[in-house]
Design a protein around this motif. Structure first.
Motif, PDB file in Angstrom:
ATOM      1  N   ILE A 260      52.179  36.622  -6.719  1.00  0.00           N
ATOM      2  CA  ILE A 260      52.052  35.315  -7.341  1.00  0.00           C
ATOM      3  C   ILE A 260      50.688  35.084  -7.981  1.00  0.00           C
ATOM      4  O   ILE A 260      50.591  34.333  -8.949  1.00  0.00           O
ATOM      5  CB  ILE A 260      52.361  34.164  -6.361  1.00  0.00           C
ATOM      6  N   ALA A 261      49.636  35.700  -7.487  1.00  0.00           N
ATOM      7  CA  ALA A 261      48.315  35.451  -8.068  1.00  0.00           C
ATOM      8  C   ALA A 261      47.341  36.528  -7.614  1.00  0.00           C
ATOM      9  O   ALA A 261      47.496  37.112  -6.543  1.00  0.00           O
ATOM     10  CB  ALA A 261      47.787  34.081  -7.659  1.00  0.00           C
TER      11      ALA A 261
ATOM     12  N   PRO B 166      41.279  35.320 -12.972  1.00  0.00           N
ATOM     13  CA  PRO B 166      42.538  35.090 -12.261  1.00  0.00           C
ATOM     14  C   PRO B 166      43.763  35.407 -13.118  1.00  0.00           C
ATOM     15  O   PRO B 166      43.700  35.358 -14.352  1.00  0.00           O
ATOM     16  CB  PRO B 166      42.482  33.597 -11.972  1.00  0.00           C
ATOM     17  N   ASN B 167      44.854  35.692 -12.460  1.00  0.00           N
ATOM     18  CA  ASN B 167      46.153  35.843 -13.109  1.00  0.00           C
ATOM     19  C   ASN B 167      47.206  35.250 -12.189  1.00  0.00           C
ATOM     20  O   ASN B 167      47.064  35.306 -10.968  1.00  0.00           O
ATOM     21  CB  ASN B 167      46.478  37.304 -13.384  1.00  0.00           C
ATOM     22  N   TYR B 168      48.263  34.709 -12.807  1.00  0.00           N
ATOM     23  CA  TYR B 168      49.305  34.027 -12.041  1.00  0.00           C
ATOM     24  C   TYR B 168      50.689  34.396 -12.560  1.00  0.00           C
ATOM     25  O   TYR B 168      50.862  34.650 -13.746  1.00  0.00           O
ATOM     26  CB  TYR B 168      49.161  32.507 -12.149  1.00  0.00           C
TER      27      TYR B 168
ATOM     28  N   LYS C 212      51.809  28.992 -12.212  1.00  0.00           N
ATOM     29  CA  LYS C 212      50.714  28.723 -13.144  1.00  0.00           C
ATOM     30  C   LYS C 212      50.643  27.232 -13.426  1.00  0.00           C
ATOM     31  O   LYS C 212      51.658  26.589 -13.688  1.00  0.00           O
ATOM     32  CB  LYS C 212      50.930  29.522 -14.431  1.00  0.00           C
TER      33      LYS C 212
ATOM     34  N   THR D 190      45.867  27.585  -7.786  1.00  0.00           N
ATOM     35  CA  THR D 190      44.596  28.108  -8.252  1.00  0.00           C
ATOM     36  C   THR D 190      44.063  29.107  -7.239  1.00  0.00           C
ATOM     37  O   THR D 190      43.919  28.777  -6.053  1.00  0.00           O
ATOM     38  CB  THR D 190      43.567  26.989  -8.447  1.00  0.00           C
ATOM     39  N   VAL D 191      43.775  30.314  -7.710  1.00  0.00           N
ATOM     40  CA  VAL D 191      43.182  31.328  -6.845  1.00  0.00           C
ATOM     41  C   VAL D 191      41.681  31.367  -7.120  1.00  0.00           C
ATOM     42  O   VAL D 191      41.244  31.295  -8.278  1.00  0.00           O
ATOM     43  CB  VAL D 191      43.842  32.713  -7.070  1.00  0.00           C
TER      44      VAL D 191
ATOM     45  N   LEU E 177      43.769  30.163  -1.985  1.00  0.00           N
ATOM     46  CA  LEU E 177      44.887  29.783  -2.843  1.00  0.00           C
ATOM     47  C   LEU E 177      45.106  28.290  -2.670  1.00  0.00           C
ATOM     48  O   LEU E 177      45.625  27.844  -1.642  1.00  0.00           O
ATOM     49  CB  LEU E 177      46.162  30.554  -2.498  1.00  0.00           C
TER      50      LEU E 177
END
Length: 116
Positions: free
Chosen positions: A48-49, A57-59, A64, A68-69, A80
């Motif tokens: 998921i992230a 970061p990537n989601y 998304k 928020t990571v 998270l």
């Protein structure tokens, strides 16, 4: 060797927020990437992230804009922040550290339950 310890799961109502934490210990490399997966009931574990040590970061599209990571490199901890939670976010959430994009370390998992 790497150890990952998660915390912060629990039961919340739809629309509420929850923050998960994952503390890493052991031999952490600057190239390691930490992130989060989850297992929804009856489904395979899904990514998921993630966030690089440099802070990128990537989601997955499902989270998304709601999740928020983030990380604190000095503490080797990744977070998270989950906002506007939905019942379909109910799952066991796992912290992950991947090394060289092929070696995976996992936390023990933490249950998140979102009631409607």
């Amino acid at each position: 060797q790497v150890q990952l310890v998660e915390s912060g799961g629990g039961l919340v109502q739809a629309g509420e927020s929850l923050t998960l934490s994952c503390a890493a210990s052991g031999s952490i490399l600057s190239t390691d990437v930490m992130g989060w997966y989850r297992e929804l009931p009856g489904k395979p574990r899904e990514w998921i992230a993630q966030i690089t040590r440099g802070g990128s970061p990537n989601y997955v599209s499902d989270v998304k804009g709601r999740f928020t990571v983030s990380q604190d490199n000095a503490k080797n901890t990744v977070y998270l922040q989950m906002n506007r939670l939905k019942p379909e976010d109910t799952a066991v959430y796992y912290c992950n550290l991947v090394r060289s994009w092929s070696i995976n370390f996992w936390g023990q998992g933490t249950q998140v339950t979102v009631s409607s």
